[in-house]
Each structure stands twice: as C-alpha cells, then as structure tokens.
Design an enzyme around this catalytic site. Structure first.
Site, PDB file in Angstrom:
ATOM      1  CB  CYS A   2      86.469  59.700  63.632  1.00  0.00           C
ATOM      2  SG  CYS A   2      87.334  59.570  62.070  1.00  0.00           S
ATOM      3  NE  ARG A  27      80.968  63.172  65.393  1.00  0.00           N
ATOM      4  CZ  ARG A  27      80.704  64.463  65.388  1.00  0.00           C
ATOM      5  NH1 ARG A  27      79.656  64.904  66.021  1.00  0.00           N
ATOM      6  NH2 ARG A  27      81.487  65.316  64.765  1.00  0.00           N
ATOM      7  CD1 TRP A  74      82.521  58.008  57.153  1.00  0.00           C
ATOM      8  CD2 TRP A  74      84.146  59.384  56.458  1.00  0.00           C
ATOM      9  NE1 TRP A  74      82.206  58.430  55.890  1.00  0.00           N
ATOM     10  CE2 TRP A  74      83.179  59.275  55.427  1.00  0.00           C
ATOM     11  CE3 TRP A  74      85.267  60.187  56.232  1.00  0.00           C
ATOM     12  CZ2 TRP A  74      83.295  59.938  54.218  1.00  0.00           C
ATOM     13  CZ3 TRP A  74      85.378  60.852  55.024  1.00  0.00           C
ATOM     14  CH2 TRP A  74      84.396  60.726  54.027  1.00  0.00           C
ATOM     15  CG  ASN A 100      87.078  63.688  63.866  1.00  0.00           C
ATOM     16  OD1 ASN A 100      87.177  63.473  62.657  1.00  0.00           O
ATOM     17  ND2 ASN A 100      86.039  64.315  64.398  1.00  0.00           N
ATOM     18  N   GLY A 101      90.120  63.966  62.035  1.00  0.00           N
ATOM     19  CA  GLY A 101      90.653  65.080  61.240  1.00  0.00           C
ATOM     20  C   GLY A 101      91.638  64.563  60.207  1.00  0.00           C
ATOM     21  CD  GLU A 489      66.064  66.854  52.233  1.00  0.00           C
ATOM     22  OE1 GLU A 489      67.094  67.292  51.706  1.00  0.00           O
ATOM     23  OE2 GLU A 489      66.077  66.219  53.307  1.00  0.00           O
ATOM     24  CE  LYS A 493      67.250  62.928  53.753  1.00  0.00           C
ATOM     25  NZ  LYS A 493      67.542  64.257  54.262  1.00  0.00           N
ATOM     26  CD  GLU A 496      70.972  61.386  53.038  1.00  0.00           C
ATOM     27  OE1 GLU A 496      72.162  61.630  53.260  1.00  0.00           O
ATOM     28  OE2 GLU A 496      70.067  62.119  53.448  1.00  0.00           O
ATOM     29  CG  HIS A 512      64.757  72.089  28.974  1.00  0.00           C
ATOM     30  ND1 HIS A 512      64.632  72.674  27.729  1.00  0.00           N
ATOM     31  CD2 HIS A 512      63.807  72.670  29.755  1.00  0.00           C
ATOM     32  CE1 HIS A 512      63.665  73.576  27.766  1.00  0.00           C
ATOM     33  NE2 HIS A 512      63.143  73.588  28.980  1.00  0.00           N
ATOM     34  CE  LYS A 611      72.471  64.057  61.821  1.00  0.00           C
ATOM     35  NZ  LYS A 611      71.344  64.074  60.874  1.00  0.00           N
TER      36      LYS A 611
END
Ligand code: M6R
Length: 616
Positions: A2, A27, A74, A100-101, A489, A493, A496, A512, A611
């Site tokens: 958050c 965030r 969040w 936050n937590g 990567e 990208k 997300e 495979h 983030k």
C-alpha cells in the site's frame, strides 16, 4: 504494497496528501482514502478505485486541517470496498490510522477488543490495530502532554504480530503524527516548518529532499517543527538525515503516454548511469565500490547464490549464465520465496546476492535474513537507495537508474543485466580471463547504450507487429542459453500488462509439451542468434511452422533464415555475448507495451499487481 502519506505543517494537508497518493498509486490501487482531524471528529473521505475517484469525493468533504493521513490500498484482509479502504477510525472516534502490512494475530486482538466494547465497521486487520491504539490511548489518559499518543502506539505494537508501516492521528493532538515500522517501509521527510512521512520517497521529494529512513522496530513522532525517533522497547534514539539525490522531475512522465514507455526509452541513459565510474583505468575489468570485500576475499569464493523474485529473478538467471561462462564459477539461482523455506544444503564458501529493484520485496528480504542467520555474507543489487534490503546487507551495488514507476519493470531489468555482466567480468578477470578479453568485454559493455538506441529506433516497426498480434490470446517466447531468461521475461511482460496468456521456454523444450499449444492462434516469438544454437533454433522454428504457428523472429543481423519461416522479423545488432541479453530485451518490452496499449489496458497499473510486494 500500500501507499502511505502523512503531513503536518502550515499548508492544507489534504491537497498535498492527494498529490502524494497519486505518486504512490503504483504501489497499490484498489481504493484510497484521506483523513484530517476536524475538532471533535475526523473528516474522512475514502473510495474504491483510483486516487482520481477519491479526489472527486474529497472535494465534497471539508478536508481543511493542516495535518492528515492518506493511503492507497492493495487488499489483503477484506474485499475491495469503501468500508475496507483506509484510513480507519477507532469506534470511540478518537484515533485514525493507516497501515501497510499484515497483522497476523488480528483475530485474537479483535476478540479482545469486542469484549472491551469496541465495534468494527470493516473486515480489515487494520481496524483491530486502530481500535487497539484507542484502547491503550484511553488507558494512557494520565500521561501528560506530548507522549500520550506515542506511548499508546508503543504499547499497542508490543501486542502485535505481523508486519506494519503505520501512521496514527489523534483528535486531541491535531498537528501530531505518530508512525512506526516493522517489515513495511516508512520514510520521514524533514521540511521547513513542516514534516511528512511516506512509504516511498517519491511522495516526499516535491516538499523536501531531507529524509530519515525508519528502521524496523522504530517509532517517530512528528509535529510541524519537530521530529523525534525512538524504538518500541527503549527510549529516544538519534536520527540520521539523508539527502535524496533525485528530484521530482525524475518521477514525472513528461511527454510520454505512460511511465513504462518513458522507462523503456530511458534505457540507454539508465545503462550509462549504471556503469558510470565502474571500470578500471586500464579498461579491462569492472570496479564495485560498495561490496565491502577485498579482491583477495572475493577471489576465495567457491560458489555464488542469487535470490530474487519476478523480473529480478530473470536477471539472476542471465547472471548465472554469464558468470559460469566467463568466470567458470558455479552459480545457483533460487526464487527468494522458495529459498526462505527450502532449507537447502549450502556450500560453506558461498557468497549470496539478493537482487531487487525496490529493495523492499518481502520474500527477498526474508531470504536475505535467512542466509544471514545461517552465517553467510550477503550482498545486494538494488535500485532504491536506503531501501531495507540495501541497509540489511553487508554490501552491494546500486543500479542508479532513478525511480522506476511503471509496475512492469523495464529499465531496472536491463540495468540488472548489465550489473550481472559486469560481475561476470569482475570475477572472470580475477581468474582466467585475459587482459585482451577483458578489454574487449569492457568495450562491448560501453557500447551497449548505443546498441539499445538502435533497437529503440525500430519502435514504429514493432508497433505494427503488435497491431497484428493484439487480438491473440496465447503466445510462446522461446530462446536458448542466456536468451532463455529473456524469453521468460518477454512472457512475463506480456502477461502482466496485456493479460494475454504467455509462456517462456528454452526453444528445444517446446517439443516436450508446449508444442501442443501451437496452432494458427498461438504465435511464437523466437530469439535467433549466430553460432552453434542457430541451426537448433531454426529446427524448433520449423516444428512450429509445420503446425501452422505464426513466428515473430528476433534475429541478430547478418543471419539468413529459410524463406517464409518468420512471419515477422525484428533485426537486432550482432554483439558481445554479455550485451546480447540487454539488446534482445528491448523488442519484447516494446512488443508487450504496444500490445497492451492496443488492448486498452492500464499499462502502468495492471490489475491485481503492485510495484513492490511487501506482503508474503
Ligand atoms: O522490487 P523487486 O525487484 O524485488 O521486485 C520483484 C518483482 O516483484 C518484480 O520484478 C515484478 O515481477 C515486476 N512486476 C515485473 O515487471
């Protein structure tokens, strides 16, 4: 996850808090809220959705005070609702709090408070924390003057298990903020006649560049003209004031449509900043000032272990390849979240590196603490100066790429690749790499920014390719050796920011299993390079083509692909092996970015993400 902002000073608090929240929105962005004391009650505005929603409703509230707190959420405990948004106000109306937590013992705390007559309006763990402060505040009624709120928070935190960054307001002291941290970042901004607190420097730098990084277990009390620090268990401690080296314009978007776009195009400069001053005078090796290890000590290391999450983990995989290739020292890479619980047998002479852009990722931090607990020397690669990981390591390397605001990491990733390449050089030159190979390697790294510039010039071409592929629902990314992590990567990208299903594999692994996905509707992105892998990758491409799969080939210049094999071609410069992963990353960043834009996605704030992931 958050965002937290608190302000006390001479200005109206709410507009400054809203400005800070906008800078912190990356965030967490489920909901947002702000509270200011207003005589016998708190004026609270909170709303699900973005800070823009909050701004609309904040205008209707009378948020007139000169001290206040604000939060972007969040969700962890409790759904995304107005009631669950922060700030929370205690049921006796005396205390307001943002957090936050995660409070792990909130069920027992809540039960205790219900028995004491407190009531609850939300499903959050935070409200239990807020009511517990109010409970102790009522009990501390005899404490005179300044320290009543501080002592109530201190007592509360002694009963709390879990992680927190909190800021607390009381009605009785309407210009005072009390904050505390354990596991979630908090930074004080020391101004002139005003003081601030935030979870991230970017919310402070428009007011001041003087900051105090709070450590775990510390509390702070702020008024407009003073601030003091203490610990949960003991009395006052001295504060160290640091100066932030970047300014507010570094955290602004300028003429770009998104932070992600800005950060992709900033990469040549970011790479220059990462390597500035980090090569030896004779131009044959790298120099790292902050490792706190002599060359002789470094030379003794038998093994390296890298831990990280997400994109940083991909950078570690490339680093593994380069160190093993150029320095011939074994390297292991682990997800930080797995390492912390895996209790892996470890070679006694192992040196640990923890890679994290933010330096706040809780899994990476926990893995670092676990390695430290076992007695290993731990180093870090971080971008955010003063972050928790940076402060808890025995030494490390800063990336120096400035603030990365887009949730999807771009410039921080290529800078990590560069640092990985420089480490391979540094270690290699301590062992068997010759002067001339070292000099060629350094020259190649110095040329990397210009090579990236030439790939960026192909943005219009890549944009056209993105238009063709924006309506597909699946995509494979396939590469070999150091480009396999770049395939991972590329897939991450795309997932997300565009919500397309994408997977990355070593190209030869495709047959495979993933080959079952191939059809006209599932295109593949192949990385094609010269050397012994060229015919192997071409064979994998043929297998895709034989199943009607479309192919986007990212191909180093000078290679000839069989006619008709690639449906789209992106040519990248042929370059040194240490630079190739950096150069090959640019097309997949641009491809993902343009696909996401075409699909109308919120590129900088993709759904469900934040983030830096500061909860487990
Ligand atoms: O701040 P960190 O580098 O520790 O973050 C690790 C991951 O959370 C991060 O790389 C994440 O995967 C990004 N969203 C990738 O774009």
């Amino acid at each position: 996850m958050c965002g937290i902002v608190g302000y006390t000073g001479k200005q109206k608090a709410a507009p400054l808090i809203l400005e800070g929240l906008k800078r912190l929105e990356y965030r967490g962005y489920d909901s947002a809220g702000v509270a200011v004391p207003a005589g016998d009650h708190f004026n609270v505005a909170k709303k699900t959705g973005r800070v823009a929603n909050l701004e609309t409703i904040a205008a209707r509230h009378k948020l007139l005070g000169h001290c206040g707190i604000g939060h972007t959420r969040w969700a962890t405990h409790g759904g995304v609702t107005d009631a669950n948004a922060h700030p929370h106000v205690s049921s006796d109306g005396k205390i307001a709090l943002i957090h936050n937590g995660v409070i792990e013992n909130f069920t027992s705390v809540k039960k205790f408070l219900l028995e004491k007559g407190f009531t609850f309006q939300s499903e959050t763990d935070t409200e239990a924390l807020c009511n517990l402060v109010a409970y102790h505040y009522a009990k501390e009624a005899m404490v005179e003057g300044d320290s009543r709120l501080l002592e109530s928070v201190r007592k509360t935190l002694r009963h709390i298990e879990g992680t927190y960054g909190i800021v607390v307001l009381s009605l009785d002291m309407p210009d005072e903020l009390v904050c505390a941290r354990k596991g979630s970042p908090l930074i004080l901004g020391i101004g002139d006649g005003e003081n601030l607190v935030a979870s991230d420097v970017s919310a402070l730098v428009s007011r001041t560049q003087n900051v105090v990084y709070l450590k775990d277990g510390e509390l702070a009390r702020l008024t407009p003209d003073s601030f003091s620090l203490s610990t949960i268990n003991e009395g006052e401690i001295e504060a160290v004031i640091d100066t932030v080296t970047w300014s507010i314009t570094d955290a602004e978007m300028g003429a770009y449509a998104h932070f992600m776009e800005k950060e992709i195009f900033e990469q040549p400069l970011a790479l220059e900043n990462t390597m500035r001053g980090r090569f030896s005078e004779d131009g044959s090796t790298a120099l790292f000032g902050g490792l706190n290890l002599s060359a002789a000590e470094f030379r003794q290391i038998d093994r390296f272990m890298f831990c990280a999450c997400g994109t940083a983990w991909h950078a570690c995989l490339v680093t593994e390849h380069l160190i093993e290739r150029f320095a011939r020292v074994p390297v292991e890479v682990d997800y930080a979240s797995e390492f912390r619980y895996r209790n892996a047998p470890l070679h006694p002479n192992t040196l640990f590196f923890f890679m994290s852009q933010s330096g706040e990722t809780i899994d990476t931090l926990a893995a670092l603490r676990e390695a430290k607990r076992k007695g290993f020397r731990v180093l870090a690669v971080n971008n955010v100066v003063g972050s928790t990981i940076a402060r808890e390591t025995d030494g490390g390397i800063y990336q120096h790429v400035g603030p990365e605001i887009g949730v999807a990491s771009t410039k921080a990733f290529t800078s990590q690749l560069l640092i990985g390449a420089m480490m391979a050089l540094y270690i290699g030159r301590m062992r068997d790499m010759s002067f001339s190979d070292g000099a060629a390697y350094v020259a190649a790294l110095k040329g990397a920014p210009d090579l990236v510039r030439t790939v960026l010039q192909q943005a219009p071409h890549i944009r056209k390719i993105a238009e063709r592929f924006s309506t597909y629902t699946d995509m494979l990314f396939l590469g070999r050796l150091s480009l396999f992590p770049i395939a991972l990567e590329g897939a991450l990208k795309l997932k997300e920011i565009s919500y397309l299903h994408a997977e990355g594999y070593p190209a030869a692994e495709m047959k495979h299993g993933p080959i079952a996905l191939i059809s006209e509707r599932c295109p593949s992105v192949f990385f094609v390079t010269k050397g012994e892998m060229f015919p192997k990758v071409v064979s994998s491409m043929q297998e895709v083509k034989a199943r009607k799969g479309l192919i986007i080939a990212i191909c180093t210049e000078g290679l000839e692909l069989p006619d008709g094999l690639a449906d789209e071609l992106i040519v990248i410069p042929d370059c040194h092996e240490a630079v190739l992963p950096i150069v090959a990353t640019i097309p997949v960043q641009l491809l993902s970015y343009y696909i996401a834009v075409n699909r109308g996605c919120d590129v900088d704030k993709p759904r469900n993400l934040a983030k830096s992931v500061t909860v487990e």
